[in-house]
Design a protein around this motif. Structure first.
Motif, PDB file in Angstrom:
ATOM      1  N   ILE A   5       6.335  -9.118  27.151  1.00  0.00           N
ATOM      2  CA  ILE A   5       5.036  -8.689  26.950  1.00  0.00           C
ATOM      3  C   ILE A   5       4.461  -9.177  25.485  1.00  0.00           C
ATOM      4  O   ILE A   5       5.335  -9.019  24.477  1.00  0.00           O
ATOM      5  N   ALA A   6       3.129  -9.823  25.648  1.00  0.00           N
ATOM      6  CA  ALA A   6       2.543 -10.057  24.205  1.00  0.00           C
ATOM      7  C   ALA A   6       2.386  -9.148  23.428  1.00  0.00           C
ATOM      8  O   ALA A   6       2.259  -7.809  23.702  1.00  0.00           O
ATOM      9  N   SER A   7       2.579  -9.396  21.900  1.00  0.00           N
ATOM     10  CA  SER A   7       2.455  -8.223  20.984  1.00  0.00           C
ATOM     11  C   SER A   7       0.890  -7.459  21.151  1.00  0.00           C
ATOM     12  O   SER A   7       1.076  -6.277  21.081  1.00  0.00           O
ATOM     13  N   GLN A   8       0.212  -8.144  21.487  1.00  0.00           N
ATOM     14  CA  GLN A   8      -1.279  -7.675  21.391  1.00  0.00           C
ATOM     15  C   GLN A   8      -1.406  -6.498  22.524  1.00  0.00           C
ATOM     16  O   GLN A   8      -2.412  -5.836  22.375  1.00  0.00           O
ATOM     17  N   ASP A   9      -0.440  -6.574  23.479  1.00  0.00           N
ATOM     18  CA  ASP A   9      -0.770  -5.805  24.817  1.00  0.00           C
ATOM     19  C   ASP A   9       0.193  -4.690  24.639  1.00  0.00           C
ATOM     20  O   ASP A   9       0.354  -3.761  25.668  1.00  0.00           O
ATOM     21  N   ARG A  10       0.978  -4.480  23.480  1.00  0.00           N
ATOM     22  CA  ARG A  10       1.858  -3.457  23.400  1.00  0.00           C
ATOM     23  C   ARG A  10       1.302  -2.069  23.240  1.00  0.00           C
ATOM     24  O   ARG A  10       0.111  -2.101  22.722  1.00  0.00           O
ATOM     25  N   GLU A  11       1.877  -0.945  23.658  1.00  0.00           N
ATOM     26  CA  GLU A  11       1.184   0.211  23.424  1.00  0.00           C
ATOM     27  C   GLU A  11       1.454   0.773  21.912  1.00  0.00           C
ATOM     28  O   GLU A  11       2.628   0.887  21.264  1.00  0.00           O
ATOM     29  N   GLN A  12       0.284   0.850  21.265  1.00  0.00           N
ATOM     30  CA  GLN A  12       0.327   0.727  19.804  1.00  0.00           C
ATOM     31  C   GLN A  12       1.199   2.351  19.409  1.00  0.00           C
ATOM     32  O   GLN A  12       1.731   2.480  18.440  1.00  0.00           O
ATOM     33  N   TYR A  42       3.769 -13.408  10.355  1.00  0.00           N
ATOM     34  CA  TYR A  42       4.324 -14.769  10.563  1.00  0.00           C
ATOM     35  C   TYR A  42       5.111 -15.140  11.777  1.00  0.00           C
ATOM     36  O   TYR A  42       5.163 -15.978  12.402  1.00  0.00           O
ATOM     37  N   PHE A  43       5.570 -14.059  12.226  1.00  0.00           N
ATOM     38  CA  PHE A  43       6.455 -14.121  13.569  1.00  0.00           C
ATOM     39  C   PHE A  43       6.193 -13.118  14.654  1.00  0.00           C
ATOM     40  O   PHE A  43       5.421 -12.115  14.490  1.00  0.00           O
ATOM     41  N   ASN A  44       6.364 -13.480  15.841  1.00  0.00           N
ATOM     42  CA  ASN A  44       6.016 -12.710  16.987  1.00  0.00           C
ATOM     43  C   ASN A  44       6.999 -11.156  17.183  1.00  0.00           C
ATOM     44  O   ASN A  44       6.587 -10.624  17.726  1.00  0.00           O
ATOM     45  N   TYR A  45       8.177 -11.807  16.779  1.00  0.00           N
ATOM     46  CA  TYR A  45       9.309 -10.556  17.152  1.00  0.00           C
ATOM     47  C   TYR A  45      10.154 -10.518  15.864  1.00  0.00           C
ATOM     48  O   TYR A  45      10.123 -11.266  15.042  1.00  0.00           O
ATOM     49  N   GLY A  46      10.824  -9.272  15.750  1.00  0.00           N
ATOM     50  CA  GLY A  46      11.808  -8.990  14.744  1.00  0.00           C
ATOM     51  C   GLY A  46      12.781  -9.949  14.963  1.00  0.00           C
ATOM     52  O   GLY A  46      13.192 -10.530  16.338  1.00  0.00           O
ATOM     53  N   PRO A  47      13.902 -10.308  14.288  1.00  0.00           N
ATOM     54  CA  PRO A  47      14.928 -11.377  14.358  1.00  0.00           C
ATOM     55  C   PRO A  47      16.026 -10.853  15.494  1.00  0.00           C
ATOM     56  O   PRO A  47      16.418 -11.630  16.281  1.00  0.00           O
ATOM     57  N   ILE A  48      16.312  -9.506  15.644  1.00  0.00           N
ATOM     58  CA  ILE A  48      17.291  -9.145  16.589  1.00  0.00           C
ATOM     59  C   ILE A  48      16.419  -9.005  18.120  1.00  0.00           C
ATOM     60  O   ILE A  48      17.040  -9.512  19.024  1.00  0.00           O
ATOM     61  N   TYR A  77      15.738 -13.572  28.837  1.00  0.00           N
ATOM     62  CA  TYR A  77      15.038 -14.442  29.656  1.00  0.00           C
ATOM     63  C   TYR A  77      15.642 -15.660  30.079  1.00  0.00           C
ATOM     64  O   TYR A  77      15.052 -16.651  30.765  1.00  0.00           O
ATOM     65  N   GLY A  78      16.563 -16.051  29.193  1.00  0.00           N
ATOM     66  CA  GLY A  78      17.394 -17.283  29.661  1.00  0.00           C
ATOM     67  C   GLY A  78      16.676 -18.382  28.847  1.00  0.00           C
ATOM     68  O   GLY A  78      16.960 -19.566  29.164  1.00  0.00           O
ATOM     69  N   LYS A  79      15.730 -18.349  27.784  1.00  0.00           N
ATOM     70  CA  LYS A  79      15.105 -19.315  27.176  1.00  0.00           C
ATOM     71  C   LYS A  79      14.548 -18.860  25.810  1.00  0.00           C
ATOM     72  O   LYS A  79      14.290 -17.740  25.598  1.00  0.00           O
ATOM     73  N   TRP A  80      14.734 -19.809  24.756  1.00  0.00           N
ATOM     74  CA  TRP A  80      14.207 -19.640  23.570  1.00  0.00           C
ATOM     75  C   TRP A  80      12.527 -18.919  23.614  1.00  0.00           C
ATOM     76  O   TRP A  80      11.892 -19.773  24.258  1.00  0.00           O
ATOM     77  N   GLN A  81      12.334 -18.023  23.110  1.00  0.00           N
ATOM     78  CA  GLN A  81      10.881 -17.407  22.941  1.00  0.00           C
ATOM     79  C   GLN A  81      10.160 -18.210  21.874  1.00  0.00           C
ATOM     80  O   GLN A  81      10.859 -18.697  21.044  1.00  0.00           O
ATOM     81  N   GLN A  82       8.882 -17.935  21.888  1.00  0.00           N
ATOM     82  CA  GLN A  82       8.002 -18.457  20.698  1.00  0.00           C
ATOM     83  C   GLN A  82       8.140 -17.388  19.671  1.00  0.00           C
ATOM     84  O   GLN A  82       7.517 -16.370  19.550  1.00  0.00           O
ATOM     85  N   MET A  83       8.782 -18.009  18.563  1.00  0.00           N
ATOM     86  CA  MET A  83       9.274 -17.114  17.505  1.00  0.00           C
ATOM     87  C   MET A  83       7.901 -16.927  16.356  1.00  0.00           C
ATOM     88  O   MET A  83       7.460 -15.997  16.076  1.00  0.00           O
ATOM     89  N   ARG A  84       7.539 -18.126  15.988  1.00  0.00           N
ATOM     90  CA  ARG A  84       6.363 -18.220  14.909  1.00  0.00           C
ATOM     91  C   ARG A  84       5.182 -18.000  15.698  1.00  0.00           C
ATOM     92  O   ARG A  84       4.872 -18.510  16.792  1.00  0.00           O
ATOM     93  N   LYS A  85       4.188 -17.303  14.898  1.00  0.00           N
ATOM     94  CA  LYS A  85       2.795 -17.266  15.575  1.00  0.00           C
ATOM     95  C   LYS A  85       2.102 -18.545  15.400  1.00  0.00           C
ATOM     96  O   LYS A  85       2.134 -19.230  14.376  1.00  0.00           O
TER      97      LYS A  85
END
Length: 419
Positions: free
Chosen positions: A7-14, A391-397, A406-414
Motif C-alpha cells: 500500500i502506498a504511503s499516501q493511501d494509508r489510513e492516517q 526521504y524514505f517510503n518505509y522505516g528500515p525494518i 513480496y519477494g523483491k526489493w521495494q522502492q526505499m527512497r522517495k
C-alpha cells in the motif's frame, strides 16, 4: 490476474498511524518497568528513586496503562489484516497466502528481537495471526461475540488452575526450562527476579544476550500463566470485525455506538482498573499463588483493560473528526507509520540504558523518572521518524519486512522530497 503490491504511503489510513503511534508510547512506558527491573523497596535509594512519587506513578500505570496499549496494538493488528484481505478481495485476489508469508517473516523478525528483549510481542502476534486467519470466515457478529468470550475466559481459566493444579503444567514447564537454561549460562541458580536483575547488572553484552535465551522461556511461561493467548486473540477478532465492516468509514452513522463504548469504559472499565491497580500494588503475591484475591484481580483485569482500551480508541476516533484536533494528533503519525522500527529502537534504547553492559541503570530508576524518560524518547522518535519519512517510503525494518513478503526489493527512497 491482478497483482498485489504494498500500500502506498499516501493511501494509508492516517488515523491508524496516529493510533499506532500512541500505542507505541504506552507500550514503551509499560515495558520500561521490565527494562529497569524496578521493584518497590524502601531500602533502595538513589537520585532517580522517589519512593512516594514512584508508588503513585506505578499505581497510575496499573490503572491507565497496564494492558491498555498492547490491547490497542492488538486491535490494530486485526484491523490491519482485515483491510489487507479486503483490499485484495476488491481486486478479485485472495491475499491469505501473502498474509501468511507476511506472518512468517514476522516470526523471523520477532525471533531475532526476542534475543534482544524477551518481552517481545512480535513473535507472539505472528503466531496468533495464523489462528486469526483460520477464523477469518466467521461473521462479524460471531467474531465480536467470540472475542468478548475470549477476553473474559481468563476468569474461568484462573479459577480452573486454582482448583486443578495440573493445568499450570505449560507455564511450569516453561519456567523450569528457563531456570535450567539460565543455570547453564550463568552457572548459578537464579531463583527470583532480583537474582536475575543482579546478574544482568554485571553481565557483558554476550552474557546478557545469552540470558535472553532463558528469558524466552520465562516470557512464555508468564504468557501461559496469565492466559494472554485468549486475551490477545479476542481483541484481534474484534479488530478484524472492525476493519472488515468498514466501521471507521461511517463514523457519523456510528456515533451512538462510540459514545456507548466510552460510557462502558468509564462506568465499568475505570472502577475495574482502579481495583486492578490496588490488587497489583498490594496483593500481587496472591495472584501468583492462585489465591482468591488473585481471582478478583483477574476479574478486574477482564472487565477493566479491554473496555478502557476500547474507550480510548472510541474517544480518539471522535476527536479525530475535528480537523484542528486531527492535525495536532497527526504529529505522532510518523511514529505509527514505522511502528515496527520504532518498537525495536525502543528495545535497543532500553537495553543500552539499563543493562550492566550499557549505562547500568538496572534497579536505579523508578516509575516517576522512567515515565519522563519514556516520553522524551518518544518525542525524539517523532522527530526522527518525521525526518526519515521525508526521504524514505518505509522505516528500515518495514522495508526489510515488505521486501521479504513480496519477494523483491521495494522502492526505499522517495523520488521527490516533500518540503
Amino acid at each position: 490476474m491482478p497483482q498485489l503490491t504494498p500500500i502506498a504511503s499516501q493511501d494509508r489510513e492516517q488515523f491508524m498511524d496516529v493510533l499506532r503511534g500512541i500505542a507505541i508510547l504506552g507500550i514503551f512506558i509499560a515495558n520500561l518497568a521490565g527494562f529497569s527491573w524496578y521493584t518497590e523497596n524502601p531500602a533502595n535509594t538513589g537520585p532517580w528513586l522517589l519512593p512516594e512519587q514512584d508508588h503513585t506513578m506505578e499505581f497510575l500505570h496499573h490503572m491507565f496503562i497496564e494492558g491498555k496499549f498492547y490491547s490497542i496494538f492488538s486491535l490494530l493488528f486485526g484491523w490491519g489484516i482485515a483491510l489487507q484481505l479486503k483490499r485484495a478481495a476488491d481486486k478479485g485476489v485472495d491475499a491469505a497466502p501473502l498474509v501468511r508469508r507476511r506472518l512468517g517473516w514476522m516470526l523471523v523478525l520477532g525471533a531475532i528481537h526476542l534475543m534482544l528483549w524477551p518481552g517481545d510481542i512480535v513473535f507472539f502476534y505472528a503466531l496468533l495471526g495464523f489462528i486469526l486467519l483460520w477464523m477469518r470466515k466467521l461473521s462479524n457478529k460471531a467474531m465480536i461475540i467470540t472475542g468478548i468470550i475470549l477476553i473474559l475466559s481468563p476468569i474461568v481459566l484462573y479459577a480452573a488452575k486454582s482448583y486443578w493444579v495440573f493445568l499450570n503444567a505449560p507455564a511450569g514447564l516453561m519456567y523450569e526450562t528457563g531456570g535450567k537454561v539460565m543455570y547453564a549460562i550463568s552457572g548459578k541458580m537464579l531463583a527470583s527476579d532480583q537474582d536475575i536483575a543482579a546478574y544482568l547488572k554485571q553481565a557483558s553484552w554476550g552474557e546478557a544476550l545469552q540470558a535472553n535465551t532463558a528469558g524466552f522461556f520465562f516470557r512464555y511461561g508468564y504468557l501461559f500463566f496469565v492466559s494472554r493467548i485468549p486475551k490477545v486473540l479476542g481483541i484481534f477478532l474484534i479488530g478484524y470485525a472492525l476493519g472488515r465492516s468498514g466501521f471507521y468509514n461511517r463514523i457519523q452513522q456510528h456515533k451512538k455506538v462510540l459514545y456507548m463504548i466510552i460510557a462502558t469504559g468509564v462506568v465499568i472499565g475505570l472502577p475495574a482498573n482502579y481495583l486492578l491497580a490496588r490488587y497489583m500494588s498490594y496483593c500481587m503475591a496472591d495472584y501468583w499463588q492462585l489465591n482468591t484475591k488473585g481471582l478478583y484481580q483477574t476479574i478486574a483485569y477482564a472487565f477493566g483493560v479491554a473496555p478502557l482500551a476500547l474507550a480510548y480508541v472510541a474517544a480518539l476516533m471522535l476527536l479525530f473528526q475535528n480537523k484542528a484536533v486531527a492535525k495536532l494528533m497527526s504529529v505522532v503519525a510518523p511514529v505509527g507509520k514505522m511502528a515496527f522500527s520504532n518498537y525495536l529502537l525502543q528495545s535497543v534504547i532500553g537495553s543500552v540504558v539499563f543493562l550492566g553492559a550499557g549505562f547500568n541503570y538496572i534497579g536505579e530508576v523508578g516509575p516517576f523518572y522512567y515515565t519522563i524518560f519514556g516520553v522524551l524518547v518518544f518525542i525524539g522518535q517523532i522527530i526522527l521518524s518525521r525526518l526519515w519519512l521525508r526521504y524514505f517510503n518505509y522505516g528500515p525494518i518495514e522495508y526489510l519486512w515488505r521486501s521479504a513478503t513480496y519477494g523483491k526489493w521495494q522502492q526505499m527512497r522517495k523520488t521527490s522530497i516533500a518540503v
